[in-house]
Design an enzyme around this catalytic site. Structure first.
Site, PDB file in Angstrom:
ATOM      1  N   LYS A  60      33.459  43.866  41.112  1.00  0.00           N
ATOM      2  CA  LYS A  60      33.657  42.478  40.689  1.00  0.00           C
ATOM      3  C   LYS A  60      33.231  42.323  39.245  1.00  0.00           C
ATOM      4  CE  LYS A  60      33.365  38.651  43.973  1.00  0.00           C
ATOM      5  NZ  LYS A  60      32.479  37.644  44.575  1.00  0.00           N
TER       6      LYS A  60
HETATM    7  O1  G3P Z   1      31.338  34.950  46.266  1.00  0.00           O
HETATM    8  C1  G3P Z   1      32.244  34.235  45.486  1.00  0.00           C
HETATM    9  C2  G3P Z   1      32.367  32.810  45.939  1.00  0.00           C
HETATM   10  O2  G3P Z   1      32.941  32.769  47.221  1.00  0.00           O
HETATM   11  C3  G3P Z   1      31.042  32.070  45.949  1.00  0.00           C
HETATM   12  O3  G3P Z   1      31.297  30.755  46.228  1.00  0.00           O
HETATM   13  O4  G3P Z   1      30.654  28.484  45.454  1.00  0.00           O
HETATM   14  O5  G3P Z   1      29.968  29.293  47.737  1.00  0.00           O
HETATM   15  O6  G3P Z   1      28.857  30.250  45.699  1.00  0.00           O
HETATM   16  P1  G3P Z   1      30.133  29.659  46.284  1.00  0.00           P
END
Ligand code: G3P
Length: 218
Positions: free
Chosen positions: A83
């Site tokens: 990533k």
């Molecule tokens: O891991 C990437 C993404 O899915 C993170 O989303 O906004 O829940 O931290 P969030």
């Protein structure tokens, strides 16, 4: 649509993999920090549980070090996907790692033109963040729709749309209706897709009525 778990809880990953509904896993530095464990050990354990892509994020911000970190992390297992953030340096690293046939998930995507540039850089996956746009009053699902539309205009683009920052089952429904290639969601959201109170209520009635028959199947 492919389902990835957005998390690094080994027990949760094992439990969902046992249902055959998991096609991969995504992590990020915040998810790894939450485990309190060694990053590379956790990624290795996840790669032993699923043969699908397992996203491990670099920590550097310059292309040269991202490439070194990415090559190092890719040695953990053949299904490690590196990533990188959607920055100029991140796209340089993406392009270089793809030349080495290493999978790359370009993350922290918040616009369709960013996604177009990541596809040009050869990204394996692009991760548009739905929830974080919703959190500030923008339409995160519209971003998924826009990216899928742009990508569909150019069949030579091979980057898969990996809908991320998913907050609830409705996000998953909407992503599936749009036709994104992949959704990554926390384990509790995936469970929310399966469990329904009317199913539980109906099963309870079936079991009570079955008990009245006094029979057993085995
Ligand atoms: O891991 C990437 C993404 O899915 C993170 O989303 O906004 O829940 O931290 P969030």
């Amino acid at each position: 649509m492919k389902f990835f778990i957005d998390g690094a809880d080994i027990a949760e990953i094992k439990a969902l993999c046992a249902m055959g509904v998991v096609d991969g896993v995504t992590t990020n530095p915040s998810i790894i920090a939450k485990t309190g464990r060694n990053f590379q050990e956790v990624i290795g354990e996840i790669c032993d549980i699923t043969s699908g892509p397992v996203s491990a994020e670099v920590a550097a911000t310059d292309a040269k070090t991202m490439i070194l970190e990415g090559k190092h992390l890719a040695k953990i297992a053949k299904n490690v996907c590196i990533k990188v953030p959607l920055t100029e340096e991140g796209l340089k690293a993406c392009y270089a790692l793809r030349q080495e046939d290493i999978m790359v998930n370009v993350t922290l995507c918040f616009s369709s033109v960013q996604a177009l540039m990541a596809a040009k850089a050869g990204a394996t996956f692009i991760s548009p963040f739905i929830g974080r746009l919703d959190d500030i009053g923008h339409d995160g699902m519209q971003l998924i729709e826009d990216i899928c539309q742009i990508y569909s205009n150019y069949p030579d683009l091979t980057t898969e749309v990996l809908a991320a920052s998913v907050r609830h089952p409705l996000h998953v429904k909407q992503v599936a209706e749009i036709g994104a290639h992949v959704v990554t969601a926390p384990a509790n959201v995936i469970r929310g897709l399966i469990n329904h109170p009317l199913t539980d209520k109906g099963l309870d009635i079936f079991l009570k009525d079955w008990a009245k028959t006094g029979q057993s199947i085995l």
